[in-house]
Structures are given as structure tokens and as C-alpha cells.
Design an enzyme around this catalytic site. Structure first.
Site, PDB file in Angstrom:
ATOM      1  N   ASP A 140       0.861  -1.179   0.000  1.00  0.00           N
ATOM      2  CA  ASP A 140       0.000   0.000   0.000  1.00  0.00           C
ATOM      3  C   ASP A 140       0.902   1.235   0.000  1.00  0.00           C
ATOM      4  OD1 ASP A 140      -1.636   2.218   1.539  1.00  0.00           O
ATOM      5  OD2 ASP A 140      -3.087   0.803   0.745  1.00  0.00           O
TER       6      ASP A 140
ATOM      7  N   ASN B 268      -2.297  12.842  -5.071  1.00  0.00           N
ATOM      8  CA  ASN B 268      -3.427  13.231  -5.915  1.00  0.00           C
ATOM      9  C   ASN B 268      -3.943  14.620  -5.542  1.00  0.00           C
ATOM     10  OD1 ASN B 268      -3.722  11.085  -7.709  1.00  0.00           O
ATOM     11  ND2 ASN B 268      -4.971   9.912  -6.301  1.00  0.00           N
TER      12      ASN B 268
ATOM     13  N   ASP C 192      -4.463   2.325  -4.680  1.00  0.00           N
ATOM     14  CA  ASP C 192      -3.000   2.391  -4.558  1.00  0.00           C
ATOM     15  C   ASP C 192      -2.460   1.162  -3.833  1.00  0.00           C
ATOM     16  OD1 ASP C 192      -4.051   3.134  -2.079  1.00  0.00           O
ATOM     17  OD2 ASP C 192      -2.381   4.467  -1.623  1.00  0.00           O
TER      18      ASP C 192
END
Length: 176
Positions: free
Chosen positions: A52, A60, A95
Site C-alpha cells: 500500500d 493526488n 493504490d
């Protein structure tokens, strides 16, 4: 011949993630089932690494979704370029990534996870304007049949190990 090529291409699109080129989460479950069946039948070990990305939402939010998408693509390339041909990698979700490691014990999985962790840390990702930034990830791993008795157990154990890293240090590797 053209129809056969088109059928093969459509079949590939159904099982791959279009952003990273890795397998998608749906297909990952079938891959793990196949490998568990192989271990049941012939013996050996199957390890799973759950990855992760740390603070990816911040990328983002501050750098934009195009940079985020490009970063995921680069992560996919880093993973694919550093695993054996018999290993399978998938983008599990936003992700999150999973690597299936046939014929690999916990020690071998730990070695790969540590190497990937270092690669992620050292790799320079770039903004739209070329400004470099770094990224880390949290890694959890588990091995069948040592840690789990089923596909779901194996995924859960690797995921839980990864979450222990997330809740403590981040940018580390932990096994079940």
C-alpha cells in the site's frame, strides 16, 4: 487470424489493469487459487506480498490526478521489472498492489519486499513540471500453508501485516 488476435486482446483487457498493465484485482483471486491448488498437489510454498503506497491521496490532492496516475504506472513498471517471470503482480485497488510468489518461502518473500521498498524509496517520481518527489510504501507478507489455510486467509494475513506497518511506522515490511 484477425478474429483470434482480437479475441486474445479482449481477453487480456478483461484481466489487466489499464493504468499499470498488471493484472486486476478480480483476476488476482483466480491466480491465487491456481497457485494454492498447485501447492496442495505438489507441495512447496506460496507467498503473497501486499503493498500500500504511503500517503498516496496527498499526491493526488497536491500534485493532481494525472501525476497520481503516472505514478501508479511507474509503480507497476517497478514491480513488474523486479519480479521473476513465474511471479504475478496485480493492482488490487486504488493504490494497493499484490504480488503472488509461487515456490517462495517467507524468507524469499521478505527479501523481495525489502528490495522493492528500497527501489520505491530511491526512485524519483516527477511532477508535471519535472519537480522530483519521493514515495514510500508499506509492505505485508504471508505464506501458504505456514500462515493460512485458504486464499482468503492468505490475503487477509498479508493485508493485516501491511496494516500493522501502516499503523506504526509506514515505509517498512512486516510478515504475518
Amino acid at each position: 487470424i484477425e478474429n483470434a488476435r482480437n479475441f486474445r486482446r479482449v481477453s487480456e483487457l478483461v484481466i489487466t489493469d489499464d493504468l499499470t498493465g498488471l493484472y486486476n484485482g478480480r483476476h488476482l483471486h483466480a491466480l491465487i487459487e491456481e497457485e494454492i491448488e498447485r501447492v496442495r498437489r505438489f507441495g512447496g510454498k506460496l507467498s503473497l506480498i501486499f503493498i500500500d503506497l504511503d500517503f498516496f491521496k496527498k499526491i493526488n490532492d497536491t500534485r493532481g490526478h494525472l501525476v497520481g496516475s503516472r505514478t501508479l504506472t511507474e509503480i507497476g513498471r517497478l514491480i513488474q521489472g523486479n519480479i521473476r517471470k513465474i511471479c504475478k503482480a496485480a493492482r488490487y485497488g486504488g493504490d494497493e498492489f499484490v504480488i503472488v510468489l509461487p515456490n517462495t518461502n517467507k524468507s524469499g518473500a521478505m527479501t523481495l519486499a525489502i528490495r522493492l521498498r528500497e527501489l520505491f524509496r530511491e526512485h524519483q517520481f516527477c511532477d508535471e513540471d519535472g519537480t522530483p518527489f519521493n514515495l514510500t510504501a508499506s509492505f505485508g507478507l504471508a505464506t501458504y500453508p505456514d500462515d493460512a489455510r485458504s486464499k482468503d486467509d492468505l490475503i487477509r494475513m498479508a493485508d493485516q501485516a501491511m496494516y500493522r506497518v501502516k499503523e506504526t511506522t509506514r515505509d517498512a515490511v512486516q510478515s504475518a
